[in-house]
Write an enzyme that holds these catalytic residues in place. Structure first.
Site, mmCIF file in Angstrom:
data_model
loop_
_atom_site.group_PDB
_atom_site.id
_atom_site.type_symbol
_atom_site.label_atom_id
_atom_site.label_comp_id
_atom_site.label_asym_id
_atom_site.label_seq_id
_atom_site.Cartn_x
_atom_site.Cartn_y
_atom_site.Cartn_z
ATOM 1 C CB ALA A 53 -2.348 7.306 -3.304
ATOM 2 C CB SER A 92 -0.946 -0.031 1.203
ATOM 3 O OG SER A 92 -1.964 0.944 1.065
ATOM 4 C CG ASN A 93 -0.379 4.652 -1.365
ATOM 5 O OD1 ASN A 93 -1.014 5.493 -0.736
ATOM 6 N ND2 ASN A 93 -0.910 3.967 -2.369
ATOM 7 N NE ARG A 94 5.767 6.849 4.114
ATOM 8 C CZ ARG A 94 6.019 6.239 5.277
ATOM 9 N NH1 ARG A 94 5.145 6.308 6.260
ATOM 10 N NH2 ARG A 94 7.153 5.589 5.440
#
Ligand code: CTP
Ligand code: CA
Length: 225
Positions: free
Chosen positions: A99, A33-35
């Site tokens: 995102a 995943s991402n921030r």
């Protein structure tokens, strides 16, 4: 709206927003995943609802609450986000603030174990569908205005202009994510269209959302970006 209040500038419009990260499973215990916090996308959905629009928000896994007055659909993966977006179309305005994870893994049914040899496993990455490009490149039924975001750590404007052209959207909201934007409450953005760039000072994400909705109303009234 309050009884007797004037209808908002987006009354009668359907606004479709994506927000947050996507989460791509590796095995039952792990994911890529991402921030992304979802704060900017959720603020935009809320601002569009305050402007009188019917708003559908497709959100990846976030820790913040569903915005008031917005139909929120919760998804995990990019493929699920694409399916939820397609199910929510048609829309007058699409805003892709999520995102989206660029890659997914063919997930393992069982938890991947460390091997006796000590060799780490190899993850075979496959590219995810580009949701923004799919929406922007629809023929009949394309939203009148398709807005994307660009998260960059360098050459922000050049990358944003390239994404505008490659994906076929009408506006890219570009921000420098090198400087503590993820999870923060403020954002410094540049609005990139085919005709130019407008840069805004660092503002709260709610203020960016309100100004972006006002900008969108003006460009629709003017017949495009
Ligand atoms: N986007 C999308 N689907 C994807 C990847 C990106 O809809 N699979 C959208 C994002 O929601 C955003 C825009 O495309 O509105 C730009 O995302 P970004 O990650 O900056 O661009 P990419 O095309 O993925 O390029 P890169 O990550 O290599 O910079
Ligand atoms: Ca990306």
């Amino acid at each position: 709206p309050l009884p007797g209040a004037a209808p908002g500038p987006l009354a009668g419009r359907h606004v479709l927003v994506t927000s947050g990260p996507t989460r791509e499973p590796i095995d039952p215990a792990r994911f890529l995943s991402n921030r992304s916090s979802g704060k900017q996308g959720h603020a935009i959905a809320a601002a569009a609802a305050r402007g009188g629009a019917r708003v559908t928000l497709v959100s990846g896994p976030v820790e913040i609450a569903d915005p008031q007055g917005v139909a929120t659909r919760h998804v995990e993966t990019a493929q699920q986000m694409l399916a939820a977006v397609e199910a929510a179309l048609p829309a007058d305005i699409f805003i892709g603030a999520a995102a989206v994870a660029d890659w997914r893994v063919e997930p393992s049914a069982d938890k991947i174990k460390k091997s006796a040899s000590g060799a780490p496993p190899t993850l075979a990455l496959r590219e995810n569908p580009d949701i923004l490009a799919r929406v922007a490149q629809r023929g009949a039924g394309r939203p009148a205005l398709v807005v994307g975001f660009a998260a960059e750590t360098r050459d922000v404007l050049a990358h944003a202009q390239e994404k505008l052209a490659r994906k076929g959207c009408d506006l890219i909201v570009a921000n420098d994510v090198g400087a503590g934007v993820f999870g923060a409450d403020s954002n410094e953005v540049h609005l990139v269209t085919r005709t130019g760039v407008q840069s805004w000072p660092r503002l709260g994400k709610d203020e960016v959302a309100a100004r972006l909705v006002a900008y969108i109303c003006e460009s629709l009234a003017a017949g495009g970006t």
